[in-house]
Design a protein around this motif. Structure first.
Motif, mmCIF file in Angstrom:
data_model
loop_
_atom_site.group_PDB
_atom_site.id
_atom_site.type_symbol
_atom_site.label_atom_id
_atom_site.label_comp_id
_atom_site.label_asym_id
_atom_site.label_seq_id
_atom_site.Cartn_x
_atom_site.Cartn_y
_atom_site.Cartn_z
ATOM 1 N N TYR A 69 -68.385 32.596 58.282
ATOM 2 C CA TYR A 69 -69.435 33.423 58.898
ATOM 3 C C TYR A 69 -70.197 32.581 59.920
ATOM 4 O O TYR A 69 -71.323 32.141 59.660
ATOM 5 N N PRO A 70 -69.600 32.332 61.071
ATOM 6 C CA PRO A 70 -70.233 31.448 62.062
ATOM 7 C C PRO A 70 -71.659 31.895 62.410
ATOM 8 O O PRO A 70 -71.908 33.071 62.664
ATOM 9 N N ARG A 71 -72.557 30.950 62.414
ATOM 10 C CA ARG A 71 -73.968 31.277 62.676
ATOM 11 C C ARG A 71 -74.185 31.846 64.068
ATOM 12 O O ARG A 71 -75.133 32.597 64.289
ATOM 13 N N GLU A 72 -73.302 31.521 65.015
ATOM 14 C CA GLU A 72 -73.470 32.062 66.366
ATOM 15 C C GLU A 72 -73.239 33.575 66.404
ATOM 16 O O GLU A 72 -73.569 34.220 67.395
ATOM 17 N N LEU A 73 -72.699 34.153 65.331
ATOM 18 C CA LEU A 73 -72.537 35.604 65.253
ATOM 19 C C LEU A 73 -73.819 36.309 64.795
ATOM 20 O O LEU A 73 -73.909 37.528 64.867
ATOM 21 N N ALA A 74 -74.800 35.542 64.314
ATOM 22 C CA ALA A 74 -76.054 36.137 63.845
ATOM 23 C C ALA A 74 -76.853 36.708 65.012
ATOM 24 O O ALA A 74 -76.828 36.168 66.124
ATOM 25 N N GLU A 75 -77.540 37.792 64.750
ATOM 26 C CA GLU A 75 -78.444 38.362 65.741
ATOM 27 C C GLU A 75 -79.590 37.387 65.994
ATOM 28 O O GLU A 75 -79.956 36.602 65.112
ATOM 29 N N SER A 76 -80.177 37.434 67.179
ATOM 30 C CA SER A 76 -81.217 36.465 67.562
ATOM 31 C C SER A 76 -82.441 36.526 66.658
ATOM 32 O O SER A 76 -83.126 35.524 66.468
ATOM 33 N N TRP A 77 -82.725 37.664 66.078
ATOM 34 C CA TRP A 77 -83.906 37.833 65.230
ATOM 35 C C TRP A 77 -83.653 37.419 63.784
ATOM 36 O O TRP A 77 -84.570 37.353 62.978
ATOM 37 N N ASP A 78 -82.409 37.132 63.433
ATOM 38 C CA ASP A 78 -82.031 36.901 62.044
ATOM 39 C C ASP A 78 -82.368 35.477 61.603
ATOM 40 O O ASP A 78 -82.551 34.575 62.424
ATOM 41 N N ALA A 79 -82.444 35.288 60.295
ATOM 42 C CA ALA A 79 -82.721 33.975 59.701
ATOM 43 C C ALA A 79 -81.591 33.646 58.739
ATOM 44 O O ALA A 79 -81.598 34.084 57.592
ATOM 45 N N VAL A 80 -80.592 32.903 59.223
ATOM 46 C CA VAL A 80 -79.436 32.566 58.397
ATOM 47 C C VAL A 80 -79.388 31.056 58.187
ATOM 48 O O VAL A 80 -79.978 30.292 58.939
ATOM 49 N N GLY A 81 -78.684 30.652 57.149
ATOM 50 C CA GLY A 81 -78.522 29.234 56.872
ATOM 51 C C GLY A 81 -79.223 28.819 55.594
ATOM 52 O O GLY A 81 -79.605 29.647 54.759
ATOM 53 N N LEU B 243 -86.750 34.719 53.879
ATOM 54 C CA LEU B 243 -87.848 34.472 54.817
ATOM 55 C C LEU B 243 -87.415 34.911 56.209
ATOM 56 O O LEU B 243 -87.020 34.097 57.035
ATOM 57 N N LEU B 244 -87.495 36.201 56.481
ATOM 58 C CA LEU B 244 -87.012 36.731 57.752
ATOM 59 C C LEU B 244 -88.031 36.584 58.866
ATOM 60 O O LEU B 244 -87.698 36.257 59.984
ATOM 61 N N ARG B 245 -89.281 36.815 58.574
ATOM 62 C CA ARG B 245 -90.329 36.729 59.594
ATOM 63 C C ARG B 245 -90.984 35.354 59.564
ATOM 64 O O ARG B 245 -90.786 34.591 58.624
ATOM 65 N N GLY B 246 -91.758 35.072 60.565
ATOM 66 C CA GLY B 246 -92.437 33.784 60.635
ATOM 67 C C GLY B 246 -93.189 33.467 59.351
ATOM 68 O O GLY B 246 -93.857 34.332 58.795
ATOM 69 N N VAL B 247 -93.040 32.259 58.886
ATOM 70 C CA VAL B 247 -93.664 31.834 57.640
ATOM 71 C C VAL B 247 -94.699 30.762 57.954
ATOM 72 O O VAL B 247 -94.411 29.814 58.691
ATOM 73 N N HIS B 248 -95.880 30.927 57.397
ATOM 74 C CA HIS B 248 -96.941 29.944 57.605
ATOM 75 C C HIS B 248 -97.209 29.137 56.348
ATOM 76 O O HIS B 248 -97.992 28.201 56.368
ATOM 77 N N ASP C 103 -98.179 30.846 44.644
ATOM 78 C CA ASP C 103 -98.888 32.034 44.188
ATOM 79 C C ASP C 103 -98.522 33.294 44.972
ATOM 80 O O ASP C 103 -99.123 34.343 44.797
ATOM 81 N N THR C 104 -97.507 33.193 45.844
ATOM 82 C CA THR C 104 -97.005 34.366 46.560
ATOM 83 C C THR C 104 -95.615 34.700 46.021
ATOM 84 O O THR C 104 -94.942 33.840 45.434
ATOM 85 N N THR C 105 -95.180 35.931 46.222
ATOM 86 C CA THR C 105 -93.883 36.357 45.684
ATOM 87 C C THR C 105 -92.750 35.487 46.207
ATOM 88 O O THR C 105 -91.982 34.906 45.433
ATOM 89 N N LYS C 106 -92.626 35.379 47.515
ATOM 90 C CA LYS C 106 -91.518 34.613 48.086
ATOM 91 C C LYS C 106 -91.712 33.114 47.893
ATOM 92 O O LYS C 106 -90.763 32.395 47.587
#
Length: 173
Positions: A16-28, A70-75, A80-83
């Motif tokens: 599953y080459p990472r270059e096939l991922a959509e630009s918005w995706d978080a893979v790896g 963690l799909l969206r930006g993480v700070h 104490d949070t779910t994720k």
């Protein structure tokens, strides 16, 4: 034979080459030590409490999930949070998490091909071809049924072929 997280990531990246991922995706690799040895792997759709519990019960050293944790930006990943709590549990237990999402959907063969096969379709081409131009990779699949069927039968075919969910397979159109 024991493999390392890094060995398994190399195999996943080849399939599953990472270059096939959509630009918005978080893979790896989300968390874990690439040098850690792995004897068992848990494969799941979503990295949620139940799948992490199952990985820990099975002694899995790696979870391979389809959907990113963690799909969206993480700070922060406070325990104490779910994720964040899941990340802390996995790190403390020495369990790595690797996500292959749209890259696995777009690969040839990939998740889209597996779904088409489960539905009994003969794949013709991707619905949205990847810009690499090979004509085999890309999101979704356009396929052909073995014979013409009424729409309701296609919905029932999908319901029989796929794992049960609530509310089940629904069709509209």
């Amino acid at each position: 034979m024991t493999s390392t997280v890094s060995d398994l990531i190399a195999a996943l990246d080849a399939a599953y080459p990472r270059e096939l991922a959509e630009s918005w995706d978080a893979v790896g690799l989300v968390c874990g030590d690439p040098g850690e040895e792995v004897e068992r792997v848990l494969v799941c759709v979503d990295p949620v409490r139940d799948t992490v519990d199952e990985a820990l019960e099975l002694g899995a050293g790696l979870i391979v999930a389809h959907h990113p944790l963690l799909l969206r930006g993480v700070h922060g990943v406070g325990a104490d949070t779910t994720k964040g709590g899941l990340v802390h549990r996995m790190i403390r237990a020495g369990v790595a998490l690797f996500c292959a999402h749209t890259n696995a959907d777009s690969a040839d063969p990939g998740v889209s091909d597996a779904l088409a096969h489960a539905l009994g379709l003969t794949v013709q081409r991707p619905l949205a071809p990847h810009p690499d131009g090979n004509g085999r990779t890309g999101l979704g699949r356009i396929g052909e049924l073995p014979s013409t069927e009424p729409f309701g039968d296609v919905v029932e075919r999908a319901a029989r072929a796929l794992p049960g969910t609530r509310p089940g397979v629904l069709g509209a159109g």
